[in-house]
Design an enzyme around this catalytic site. Structure first.
Site, PDB file in Angstrom:
ATOM      1  N   LYS A  56     -49.585 104.840  27.914  1.00 29.36           N
ATOM      2  CA  LYS A  56     -49.874 106.123  28.554  1.00 29.36           C
ATOM      3  C   LYS A  56     -50.207 105.919  30.025  1.00 29.36           C
ATOM      4  O   LYS A  56     -49.737 106.650  30.894  1.00 29.36           O
ATOM      5  CB  LYS A  56     -51.011 106.840  27.809  1.00 29.36           C
ATOM      6  N   GLN A 100     -58.419 108.214  22.045  1.00 32.96           N
ATOM      7  CA  GLN A 100     -57.371 107.705  21.162  1.00 32.96           C
ATOM      8  C   GLN A 100     -57.839 107.727  19.706  1.00 32.96           C
ATOM      9  O   GLN A 100     -58.944 107.287  19.391  1.00 32.96           O
ATOM     10  CB  GLN A 100     -56.964 106.284  21.591  1.00 32.96           C
ATOM     11  N   ASP A 123     -54.681 116.640  24.584  1.00 29.03           N
ATOM     12  CA  ASP A 123     -54.154 116.310  23.250  1.00 29.03           C
ATOM     13  C   ASP A 123     -54.063 117.563  22.377  1.00 29.03           C
ATOM     14  O   ASP A 123     -53.387 117.545  21.338  1.00 29.03           O
ATOM     15  CB  ASP A 123     -55.078 115.301  22.550  1.00 29.03           C
TER      16      ASP A 123
END
Ligand code: GUN
Length: 287
Positions: A56, A100, A123
């Site tokens: 990322k 994450q 997200d």
């Protein structure tokens, strides 16, 4: 002659198109003195999580996007994690925050995620964003990246969704549930199938569009696929040192009209959509 032409739905050309658009938007933001910036957190030392987050950061750099990466030791208190998130929430130079997943055992994932500012929830996992995605007449500020990437893939390869039978295999917060909602919004007739579904192969065989997100190597065999179906493989399973999807590609490709490969299918699009959500977050800060 072939009954139907087979389409290999590779992610890279889709990503290239998304990145072209994002590059010009990043340039436009630079004129306003804004460099989009992503803050990422990994808790623990799971190699896959660390690799994903590194990827990322690399993609961000290629687009001229800044990123800040924090790696906390497993065992870091939930309060400490939330306090880091609060610091990022208050920092106007940070436009998106990503924790994450999965977190190591023992953490209350939803409780942590709901501390991320809604406007920085790139997200789309905050309960208010997921909730808005599920409600008619509401729009989330962000939708989860992998399902969004799959919608972009289907669009790129001219897959018609309206009125089709879509079966989503898997009911995770990250893929299955938001995927089903996005397909429903696109007017598919949607079934979510999972480990407790009775006669799973028969349910899968109904699918014009089958999205496999179960995390089991080559789980979807040819006898679970309808002739001419579109099959999207979200699986990333490691087997004997190589990556294998949730779909038995070599046998399914003879039956399906289109299949996404692993690697090189959905994978590149998750990160691309994260960048898309981040650029959008930065644009929203411009008056
Ligand atoms: N784990 C697997 N996919 C994702 C994702 O899209 N975002 C985060 N934060 N964690 C993940």
């Amino acid at each position: 002659m072939d009954r139907h032409a087979f389409v290999l739905m590779e992610g890279k050309p889709v990503r290239a198109k998304i990145y072209d658009d994002l590059k010009s938007r990043v340039t436009e933001l630079a004129r306003e003195g804004i460099t989009p910036k992503l803050a990422t957190m990994v808790v623990g030392d799971d190699p896959a999580s660390l690799a994903y987050v590194r990827g990322k950061g690399k993609s961000a750099a290629r687009l001229g996007i800044d990123s800040d990466q924090v790696n906390l030791a497993e065992g870091t208190s939930q309060e400490e994690i939330i306090s880091r998130i609060d610091t990022w929430n208050a920092d106007s130079g940070i436009h998106g925050i990503l924790v994450q997943l999965p977190l190591p055992h023992g953490y209350d994932e939803p409780a942590i995620l709901e501390n991320i500012s809604l406007t920085k929830d790139v997200d789309g996992f905050h309960k208010a964003n997921m909730g808005a995605l599920a409600m008619k007449g509401m729009e989330p500020l962000f939708a989860p990246c992998t399902p969004r990437g799959i919608m972009e893939m289907l669009r790129f390869y001219n897959i018609n969704i309206q009125g089709k039978e879509a079966v989503v295999l898997g009911r995770s917060n990250i893929v299955g549930i938001p995927m089903a909602l996005l397909l429903m919004h696109a007017n598919a007739t949607v079934t979510i199938a999972h480990s407790r579904t009775a006669d799973l192969p028969a349910v899968c065989r109904r699918a014009d569009i089958l999205v496999a997100a179960v995390g089991r190597a080559e789980f979807v065999r040819a006898d679970m696929v309808k002739e001419g179906a579109v099959v999207v493989d979200v699986g990333i399973n490691r087997r004997e040192g190589r990556l294998v999807g949730d779909v038995a590609f070599e046998e399914v490709k003879h039956k399906a009209a289109a299949v996404s490969p692993v690697p090189g299918g959905v994978g590149p699009l998750t990160v691309a959509m994260l960048m898309s959500n981040l650029v959008e977050a930065a644009e929203r800060t411009v008056a």
